[in-house]
Design an enzyme around this catalytic site. Structure first.
Site, PDB file in Angstrom:
ATOM      1  N   THR A  19       0.748  -1.843   0.527  1.00  0.00           N
ATOM      2  CA  THR A  19      -0.535   0.536   0.487  1.00  0.00           C
ATOM      3  C   THR A  19       1.067   1.172   0.086  1.00  0.00           C
ATOM      4  O   THR A  19       0.500   2.432   0.477  1.00  0.00           O
ATOM      5  CB  THR A  19      -1.207  -0.064   1.165  1.00  0.00           C
ATOM      6  OG1 THR A  19      -0.222  -0.367   1.817  1.00  0.00           O
ATOM      7  CG2 THR A  19      -1.892  -1.053   1.634  1.00  0.00           C
ATOM      8  N   TRP A  20       2.379   1.376  -0.633  1.00  0.00           N
ATOM      9  CA  TRP A  20       3.312   2.319   0.155  1.00  0.00           C
ATOM     10  C   TRP A  20       2.122   2.892  -1.638  1.00  0.00           C
ATOM     11  O   TRP A  20       1.970   2.966  -2.166  1.00  0.00           O
ATOM     12  CB  TRP A  20       4.123   1.314  -0.251  1.00  0.00           C
ATOM     13  CG  TRP A  20       5.516   2.512  -0.342  1.00  0.00           C
ATOM     14  CD1 TRP A  20       4.968   4.299   0.816  1.00  0.00           C
ATOM     15  CD2 TRP A  20       6.686   3.052  -0.230  1.00  0.00           C
ATOM     16  NE1 TRP A  20       6.390   5.103   0.475  1.00  0.00           N
ATOM     17  CE2 TRP A  20       7.777   4.043   0.266  1.00  0.00           C
ATOM     18  CE3 TRP A  20       7.480   2.175  -1.143  1.00  0.00           C
ATOM     19  CZ2 TRP A  20       8.314   4.240  -0.003  1.00  0.00           C
ATOM     20  CZ3 TRP A  20       8.990   2.697  -1.405  1.00  0.00           C
ATOM     21  CH2 TRP A  20       9.222   3.615  -0.859  1.00  0.00           C
ATOM     22  N   ASP A  48      -0.143  -4.908   3.560  1.00  0.00           N
ATOM     23  CA  ASP A  48       0.888  -4.291   4.168  1.00  0.00           C
ATOM     24  C   ASP A  48       1.288  -3.192   3.663  1.00  0.00           C
ATOM     25  O   ASP A  48       0.797  -2.176   3.227  1.00  0.00           O
ATOM     26  CB  ASP A  48       2.200  -5.209   3.627  1.00  0.00           C
ATOM     27  CG  ASP A  48       3.426  -4.522   3.860  1.00  0.00           C
ATOM     28  OD1 ASP A  48       3.802  -4.701   4.578  1.00  0.00           O
ATOM     29  OD2 ASP A  48       3.913  -3.385   3.220  1.00  0.00           O
ATOM     30  N   TYR A  53       3.576   5.129   5.418  1.00  0.00           N
ATOM     31  CA  TYR A  53       3.258   5.483   4.177  1.00  0.00           C
ATOM     32  C   TYR A  53       2.399   6.711   4.019  1.00  0.00           C
ATOM     33  O   TYR A  53       0.702   6.195   4.964  1.00  0.00           O
ATOM     34  CB  TYR A  53       1.889   4.377   3.318  1.00  0.00           C
ATOM     35  CG  TYR A  53       3.585   3.125   3.810  1.00  0.00           C
ATOM     36  CD1 TYR A  53       4.733   3.223   3.585  1.00  0.00           C
ATOM     37  CD2 TYR A  53       2.955   1.259   2.650  1.00  0.00           C
ATOM     38  CE1 TYR A  53       5.557   2.632   2.698  1.00  0.00           C
ATOM     39  CE2 TYR A  53       3.989   0.214   3.341  1.00  0.00           C
ATOM     40  CZ  TYR A  53       5.105   0.641   3.709  1.00  0.00           C
ATOM     41  OH  TYR A  53       6.146   0.175   3.188  1.00  0.00           O
ATOM     42  N   GLN A 163      10.548  -8.379   6.069  1.00  0.00           N
ATOM     43  CA  GLN A 163      10.017  -8.700   4.748  1.00  0.00           C
ATOM     44  C   GLN A 163      11.830  -7.469   4.424  1.00  0.00           C
ATOM     45  O   GLN A 163      11.939  -6.889   4.719  1.00  0.00           O
ATOM     46  CB  GLN A 163       8.785  -7.425   4.923  1.00  0.00           C
ATOM     47  CG  GLN A 163       8.670  -6.850   3.348  1.00  0.00           C
ATOM     48  CD  GLN A 163       7.478  -6.215   4.112  1.00  0.00           C
ATOM     49  OE1 GLN A 163       7.254  -4.107   3.859  1.00  0.00           O
ATOM     50  NE2 GLN A 163       6.562  -6.037   5.022  1.00  0.00           N
ATOM     51  N   TYR A 191       9.123  -7.280  -0.925  1.00  0.00           N
ATOM     52  CA  TYR A 191       9.028  -5.966  -1.105  1.00  0.00           C
ATOM     53  C   TYR A 191       9.413  -5.448  -2.410  1.00  0.00           C
ATOM     54  O   TYR A 191      10.385  -6.026  -3.239  1.00  0.00           O
ATOM     55  CB  TYR A 191       8.799  -5.499   0.139  1.00  0.00           C
ATOM     56  CG  TYR A 191      10.246  -4.384   0.809  1.00  0.00           C
ATOM     57  CD1 TYR A 191      10.736  -3.540  -0.824  1.00  0.00           C
ATOM     58  CD2 TYR A 191      10.405  -4.088   1.156  1.00  0.00           C
ATOM     59  CE1 TYR A 191      11.958  -2.244  -0.297  1.00  0.00           C
ATOM     60  CE2 TYR A 191      11.903  -3.681   1.980  1.00  0.00           C
ATOM     61  CZ  TYR A 191      12.460  -3.000   1.065  1.00  0.00           C
ATOM     62  OH  TYR A 191      13.427  -2.238   1.430  1.00  0.00           O
TER      63      TYR A 191
HETATM   64  N1  LIG Z   1       9.755  -2.681   4.063  1.00  0.00           N
HETATM   65  C1  LIG Z   1       9.898  -1.713   3.265  1.00  0.00           C
HETATM   66  O1  LIG Z   1      11.361  -1.137   4.167  1.00  0.00           O
HETATM   67  C2  LIG Z   1       9.406  -1.934   2.460  1.00  0.00           C
HETATM   68  C3  LIG Z   1       9.668  -0.745   1.364  1.00  0.00           C
HETATM   69  C4  LIG Z   1       9.133  -1.446  -0.003  1.00  0.00           C
HETATM   70  C5  LIG Z   1       8.019  -1.614  -0.157  1.00  0.00           C
HETATM   71  N2  LIG Z   1       7.139  -2.484   0.449  1.00  0.00           N
HETATM   72  C6  LIG Z   1       5.913  -2.304   0.369  1.00  0.00           C
HETATM   73  O2  LIG Z   1       5.688  -3.459  -0.930  1.00  0.00           O
HETATM   74  C7  LIG Z   1       5.046  -3.539  -1.677  1.00  0.00           C
HETATM   75  C8  LIG Z   1       4.749  -3.286  -3.406  1.00  0.00           C
HETATM   76  O3  LIG Z   1       6.540  -2.592  -3.555  1.00  0.00           O
HETATM   77  P1  LIG Z   1       6.522  -1.156  -4.398  1.00  0.00           P
HETATM   78  O4  LIG Z   1       4.839  -0.391  -4.103  1.00  0.00           O
HETATM   79  O5  LIG Z   1       8.005  -0.624  -4.121  1.00  0.00           O
HETATM   80  O6  LIG Z   1       6.533  -1.513  -5.811  1.00  0.00           O
HETATM   81  P2  LIG Z   1       5.436  -3.251  -6.782  1.00  0.00           P
HETATM   82  O7  LIG Z   1       5.042  -3.920  -5.743  1.00  0.00           O
HETATM   83  O8  LIG Z   1       7.016  -3.498  -7.052  1.00  0.00           O
HETATM   84  O9  LIG Z   1       5.519  -1.911  -7.827  1.00  0.00           O
HETATM   85  C9  LIG Z   1       4.379  -0.991  -7.642  1.00  0.00           C
HETATM   86  C10 LIG Z   1       4.121  -0.333  -9.257  1.00  0.00           C
HETATM   87  O10 LIG Z   1       3.738  -1.358  -9.880  1.00  0.00           O
HETATM   88  C11 LIG Z   1       3.192  -1.108 -10.789  1.00  0.00           C
HETATM   89  N3  LIG Z   1       2.397  -2.177 -10.901  1.00  0.00           N
HETATM   90  C12 LIG Z   1       1.450  -3.137  -9.949  1.00  0.00           C
HETATM   91  N4  LIG Z   1       0.570  -4.213 -10.833  1.00  0.00           N
HETATM   92  C13 LIG Z   1       1.103  -3.469 -12.258  1.00  0.00           C
HETATM   93  C14 LIG Z   1       0.562  -4.506 -13.513  1.00  0.00           C
HETATM   94  N5  LIG Z   1      -0.210  -5.157 -13.640  1.00  0.00           N
HETATM   95  N6  LIG Z   1       1.008  -3.760 -14.899  1.00  0.00           N
HETATM   96  C15 LIG Z   1       1.900  -2.691 -14.524  1.00  0.00           C
HETATM   97  N7  LIG Z   1       1.885  -1.627 -14.092  1.00  0.00           N
HETATM   98  C16 LIG Z   1       1.997  -2.721 -12.598  1.00  0.00           C
HETATM   99  C17 LIG Z   1       2.145  -0.094 -10.056  1.00  0.00           C
HETATM  100  O11 LIG Z   1       1.766   0.909 -10.456  1.00  0.00           O
HETATM  101  P3  LIG Z   1      -0.222   0.806 -10.940  1.00  0.00           P
HETATM  102  O12 LIG Z   1      -0.669   1.386  -9.294  1.00  0.00           O
HETATM  103  O13 LIG Z   1      -0.834   1.874 -11.665  1.00  0.00           O
HETATM  104  O14 LIG Z   1      -0.897  -0.071 -11.024  1.00  0.00           O
HETATM  105  C18 LIG Z   1       3.340   0.911  -9.045  1.00  0.00           C
HETATM  106  O15 LIG Z   1       4.287   1.867  -9.785  1.00  0.00           O
HETATM  107  C19 LIG Z   1       5.182  -1.192  -0.820  1.00  0.00           C
HETATM  108  O16 LIG Z   1       3.596  -1.447  -1.206  1.00  0.00           O
HETATM  109  C20 LIG Z   1       4.539  -1.436   0.607  1.00  0.00           C
HETATM  110  O17 LIG Z   1       3.462  -2.479   0.701  1.00  0.00           O
HETATM  111  C21 LIG Z   1       7.764  -2.292   1.713  1.00  0.00           C
END
Ligand SMILES: NC(=O)c1ccc[n+]([C@@H]2O[C@H](COP(=O)([O-])OP(=O)(O)OC[C@H]3O[C@@H](n4cnc5c(N)ncnc54)[C@H](OP(=O)(O)O)[C@@H]3O)[C@@H](O)[C@H]2O)c1
Length: 277
Positions: A19-20, A48, A53, A163, A191
């Protein structure tokens, strides 16, 4: 849907959602809420989030999306390292619970290591667990030496997950951290599983998609979900993207395709420090 077993013996579907950056713009709110609800409708349980966030905006969005169906979700939130002290972690958790509109979290993580000694955070987490405000706790962004220290601290062995950044292009953990976690029966929560969408545009994955008919998204998620103890938490605010994610999770890759992706995206040859986004 494939499940992963937590150290407690409880299982969760291997696909969760992140949900970031959600909850930050009013014009996207309806779609973002629809995504979370569609995920729950489709059997995804793990959501998550983190106090970081949108400084609570993502937690509020999740709270709104799961109102009336709290029991369907496995809620994960994270505490800022500077809020992770004996007293502050309790107060931070209570603020998260209020924003999420619930009386308990399923999993509470230390977001990354800061200046507060692990013993203090663990004392707070243990108290939160004893009072029913969290069901499990764990960590995020801890490398192997930090994991060892966490485990050696009182209560630290009750760690449900670590994570970390893990995807086809970020395989450094396979050399040290991942084997360590496996030895300690602690699943990884991966993540940025599609590297914030950047992986989807790499020439290597586009060529793989052309040759196999497997989309870059399906390849990137399928490769992670082929492992038995990895939970992947992609994030999207668009229902049509969530549908693609769900489809990918429902069609496991063949062993041959996983092997080909292993070859195309080799792990580093030498250990590297844990990467973070
Ligand atoms: N613990 C930590 O330090 C940490 C760090 C980073 C992330 N996280 C967690 O992990 C989660 C996921 O990581 P993330 O948000 O960094 O990146 P991610 O899930 O790797 O990528 C998200 C991006 O991908 C795009 N996307 C998703 N599905 C798609 C599809 N079917 N086709 C094309 N584009 C697509 C989304 O855009 P659209 O919205 O336009 O689809 C968004 O821009 C976070 O939201 C958070 O909850 C944790």
């Amino acid at each position: 849907m494939k499940t992963v077993c937590l150290p407690s013996g409880e299982t969760v579907p291997a696909l969760g959602i992140g949900t970031w950056y959600l909850g930050e713009f009013a014009k996207h709110r309806a779609d973002e809420i629809a995504c979370i609800r569609l995920a729950l409708d489709s059997g995804v349980r793990l959501i998550d989030t983190a106090e970081m966030y949108g400084e609570g905006a993502a937690e509020k969005l999740v709270g709104e999306a799961i109102a009336g169906r709290r029991e369907e979700a496995f809620l994960v939130s994270k505490v800022y390292p500077y809020n992770a002290s004996r007293q502050d972690a309790i107060a931070a958790c209570e603020r998260s619970l209020k924003r999420l509109g619930t009386d308990h979290l399923d999993l509470y993580l230390l977001h990354w290591r800061g200046g507060v000694p692990f013993e203090e955070t663990l004392e707070a987490f243990t108290r939160l667990k004893a009072t029913g405000k969290i069901r499990h706790f764990g960590v995020s962004n801890l490398d192997t030496d930090d994991m060892e220290e966490w485990y050696a601290s009182a209560g630290g062995q009750a760690c449900a997950t670590n994570q970390v950044l893990y995807n086809l292009g970020r395989r450094g953990i396979e050399l040290n951290l991942l084997p360590w976690l496996r030895q300690h029966k602690t699943p990884v929560m991966a993540y940025s599983p599609i590297e914030q969408a950047r992986l989807l545009h790499t020439q290597t994955l586009r060529d793989f998609a052309r040759d196999t008919g497997i989309s870059p998204l399906h390849a990137a998620l399928g490769w992670l979900l082929a492992q038995d103890d990895v939970i992947a938490i992609p994030r999207t605010g668009r229902p049509e993207h969530l549908r693609e994610i769900l489809q990918a999770a429902q069609s496991p890759l063949s062993a041959e395709h996983v092997a080909e992706l292993d070859r195309l995206f080799p792990r580093p040859k030498r250990p590297i420090p844990l990467e973070m986004l």
